[in-house]
Enzyme design. Structure first.
Site, short mmCIF file in Angstrom:
data_model
loop_
_atom_site.label_atom_id
_atom_site.label_comp_id
_atom_site.label_asym_id
_atom_site.label_seq_id
_atom_site.Cartn_x
_atom_site.Cartn_y
_atom_site.Cartn_z
N GLU A 167 0.85 -1.21 0.12
CA GLU A 167 -0.03 -0.04 -0.05
C GLU A 167 0.85 1.12 0.03
OE1 GLU A 167 -3.21 0.34 -0.73
OE2 GLU A 167 -2.91 -1.58 -0.84
N SER A 253 19.28 -8.90 -8.21
CA SER A 253 17.75 -9.35 -9.05
C SER A 253 18.26 -10.35 -9.99
CB SER A 253 17.76 -7.94 -9.74
OG SER A 253 17.36 -7.12 -8.85
N HIS A 347 3.62 -10.06 -9.38
CA HIS A 347 4.86 -10.24 -9.34
C HIS A 347 5.77 -9.12 -8.49
CE1 HIS A 347 9.42 -10.80 -10.41
NE2 HIS A 347 9.38 -9.57 -10.87
N SER A 348 5.12 -8.05 -8.83
CA SER A 348 5.71 -7.01 -8.05
C SER A 348 4.73 -5.71 -8.09
CB SER A 348 7.20 -6.55 -8.60
OG SER A 348 7.04 -5.72 -9.65
#
Lengths: 455, 321
Positions: A167, A253, A347-348
């Site tokens: 959020e 990553s 996923h993100s």
């Protein structure tokens, strides 16, 4: 989601009889207190094709033959090691088998292709039903009240942390976030089954392990906000946590690069002779791009012991990781654990997964298959957790998180010099000059320089 | 390896075969398979293992049979080894050395002849060293292994077979060279020639011939591509006022381009002529011996350019047309 456990396996490791410790089916309980629920067959855990290699140790002829050939490259010795797993009875007739470098292979006059798919998929180990009842006949490692409650509370904390940080990103307060929603059991149960000495090479969906090991909500928030209390000194985007003191390697990553690196870490760990192992994590992105029965079948293809477990069953994951850890440390071999689960979140924050999967599928896994709900039912049934404690916990975590965010947001960013630090061990002269030049530019344009980055 | 038990060598054929180019001859016997590790043919695999081992405290030396093969592992080198110290804010250091032959050999074709100096030298977090002589090889490799940062160590297959005179100091067990310092192999006053690896030998040969014609060339053996010894290069150019850069690799975005930029930025007023770059031909290396020869700088090219300069050559070509 799959988990690799590797203690260490030198690439060309000649089996040292001194350290060999072969797992017999009956030996499963050698270090673990196993809870029997109406007895059961062990075969599902160790795999049907796992044979005792005791023949290797007892057969002195085999051992001396290997010693005689010790000038040969290590790789072929590894092949012999595999070969001695199979009984010598099959190869009495010379015409039925041939010695290839690396082992004996029997012949067949039938041209038979191995099917691309087995008749049955590898079964999945689970202990708790969807309703939180122990399944009759399960073998698993018992979890005491203290551990179970800590596990449950951590899963809740992880879930709420994910919701709130997600959020926060949507509100523009942090630039990026990704959740582990749906994978809380994997995160927490795996962490609980390991010790703090075990080194973690995460992909990026394992913050629960840090949480279990004592990383505070404030520390998570600091990294997401990239402030001067962030251990990463603001050099990475959110969720790229890393902490040496928690034995949790900084998240990087690129997908799956941590898998060979984990073998290297394990090699180093082996030289330290520590009672610890390395655990590397990766998901479908790193493994499951193929039309096979998941990842577990790849284990045998690589000569690695493997198991498939229900990733949403915290007890099953706990037992599996405990067992795998023991194997890995005492046998010095890698183990592959495929934990089946479902990524409930996108996923993100850069992804909208409804574009590539049905919304009702997401809902189903979010509610009916929730790992938290399932574990809660079991903990509840044991009388170890109440609804009051639940709402109190949730309220408290929420408050702590909102506070952590507020504090992190107000904390200053890392100072300017950190932009140039850690490129090398020592600051090189060119970066020293660049920093000087930057500071002169800032002096000339003070009004354009951000106020929250201290000089 | 004898000084520090954490140092170990890993790569294809480094052990039983004594090294593809015999660089690691005798090491397996001396240090055992724990410290001299033969690998399967998987650069991505063993480079990843090496990086992981460095993450957790060992000091690996990873050998690539040629740096052309390092491309199979380049993500580990760049995204993991080079950047981890920065991205972890100092929590993960990577004391690793990647070494092996780089650049053109003889008759090995396009996929086995590329020079990677420019590629690796562009990446912050890496150090890139290039030995020429035996003294360089010994001193720089030791410095590389001792360095806490990841180092790319670019050797040369043809130079493996060349002998160089060495001083007693070089042979001493404590001999080590500093990283980031170039060496002035030959002092001069009329023109500066920078080179690295095999091209240093060619530049020295050219300098000998030029001397007979009254041109005194200063030859700089770069030794360190990253960090580049800009101060030595600029000091030399300020003395000679002319610069020629020599490299084997492709011309665009090469080492010469960076040196040229550095000199323009720091010593523009001192230049009496434009900087000249000599580089390999802008083609994938051809296999045929005659084509290969003209794709790589030769001593004649250095001579020609030093004496005549690119602009004058072009002018002559135009006149011919």
């Amino acid at each position: 989601m799959a988990i690799w456990l590797s203690r260490s396996r030198k690439i060309a490791h000649f089996l040292n009889p001194k350290i060999a410790y072969f797992l017999q089916p009956e030996d499963f309980s050698y270090k673990i207190h196993v809870n029997y629920v109406n007895s059961s067959s062990f075969r599902t855990l160790s795999g049907e094709n796992f044979r005792s290699p005791h023949a290797f140790l007892d057969n002195s002829a085999t051992v001396s033959a290997l010693q005689r050939r010790c000038r040969r490259p290590e790789s072929t010795r590894a092949g012999e090691q595999v070969e001695t797993r199979y009984s010598d009875d099959d190869y009495e007739d010379e015409n039925q088998a041939m010695d290839f470098p690396g082992g004996r292979v029997s012949f067949t006059h039938e041209m038979k292709f191995i099917s691309e798919a087995a008749d049955k998929r590898i079964p999945c180990y689970r202990v708790l039903s969807d309703d939180g009842y122990l399944i009759a006949g399960s073998r698993f490692e018992q979890v005491d009240k203290e551990t179970a409650v800590k596990m449950y509370k951590s899963m809740v904390t992880l879930q709420i942390m994910d919701n709130i940080f997600y959020e926060a990103q949507r509100q523009g307060r942090i630039s990026f976030y990704l959740t582990s929603t749906g994978e809380e059991a994997i995160n927490i149960a795996a962490a609980a089954a390991l010790t703090s000495d075990d080194v973690i090479l995460p992909q990026y969906r394992e913050p629960g392990i840090l949480l279990w090991r004592g990383f505070t909500l404030q520390e998570f928030a600091n990294q997401c906000f990239g402030n001067n209390a962030d251990y990463g000194k603001g050099k990475q985007m959110p969720i790229h946590y890393g902490s040496n003191k928690h034995n949790f390697f900084t998240i990087s990553s690129p997908i799956a690069t941590q898998l060979p690196q984990a073998a290297g870490v394990a090699y180093s760990l082996k030289m330290d002779k520590k009672e610890a192992c390395v655990v590397a994590f990766t998901g479908d992105g790193g493994t499951k791009q193929f039309r096979s029965d998941g990842v577990v079948v790849k284990g045998q293809a690589y000569g690695i012991r493997s198991i498939r477990v229900d990733g949403n069953d915290a007890l099953a994951v706990y037992s599996t990781i405990r067992a795998a850890r023991e194997m890995v440390i005492h046998e010095q071999k890698p183990v592959l654990v495929e934990a089946l689960s479902y990524r409930v979140g996108h996923h993100s924050t850069s992804d909208d997964s409804t574009k590539y999967r049905p919304v009702d599928e997401i809902e189903h896994w979010k509610t009916a298959r929730s790992p938290l709900a399932r574990f809660r039912k079991w903990v509840h049934k044991n009388g170890w957790w109440t609804d009051d404690e639940e709402s109190e916990l949730r309220g408290s975590i929420r408050k702590q998180l909102l506070n952590a965010i507020q504090v992190a947001e107000k904390t200053e960013k890392p100072q300017l010099a950190e932009m140039f630090s850690d490129v090398y061990d020592n600051l090189p002269s060119n970066l020293h000059e660049q920093e000087k030049s930057l500071r002169e530019t800032i002096k000339r344009h003070r009004q354009d320089y951000p106020t929250d980055v201290p000089l | 390896m004898s000084a520090d038990p954490k140092v170990f060598l890993m790569g294809e054929e480094v052990g039983e075969y004594q090294g593809a180019y015999k660089i690691s001859k005798g090491l397996l016997e001396k240090y055992g398979p724990d410290r001299v590790v033969d690998t399967p043919i998987t650069e991505a695999g063993f480079t990843g293992i090496g990086v992981g081992a460095a993450y957790y405290g060992l000091r690996p030396v990873i050998e690539f049979m040629t740096f052309n093969f390092s491309m199979q592992a380049i993500d580990h080198i760049i995204n993991s080894a080079a950047k981890s110290n920065y991205m972890s804010a100092g929590q993960i250091s990577v004391p690793i050395v990647f070494r092996g032959p780089n650049g053109a050999a003889a008759g090995v074709g396009a996929q086995h002849s590329q020079c990677y100096a420019a590629w690796y030298a562009s990446c912050p977090g890496l150090k890139v060293l290039v030995p020429y002589s035996s003294e360089d090889a010994r001193g720089l490799l030791k410095a590389a292994i001792r360095d806490p940062d990841p180092v790319v160590f670019l050797e040369n297959e043809l130079l493996y077979g060349e002998s160089f005179p060495v001083s007693a100091e070089t042979l001493d067990s404590s001999f080590c060279l500093p990283i980031g310092k170039a060496k002035i192999e030959r002092e001069g006053k009329d023109v500066t020639i920078t080179a690295f690896s095999k091209m240093v030998g060619y530049a020295l040969q050219a300098a000998d011939i030029l001397a007979k014609e009254g041109i005194s060339a200063e030859v700089i053996n770069l030794r360190s591509i990253r960090p580049l010894d800009r101060s030595t290069i600029n000091a030399s150019v300020r003395k000679t006022n002319r610069l020629i850069t020599v490299e084997e690799g492709f011309p665009q975005h090469g080492i010469g381009a960076e040196i040229c930029a550095s000199v323009l930025e720091d010593s523009f007023e001192y230049l009496d002529a434009p900087v000249e770059r000599i580089a390999g031909a802008d083609v994938p290396m051809p296999y045929a011996a005659n084509l290969e020869r003209i794709s790589v700088p030769q001593v004649e090219d250095i001579l020609q350019l030093t004496k005549v300069g690119r602009r004058l050559i072009c002018k002559k070509t135009n006149e011919a047309e």
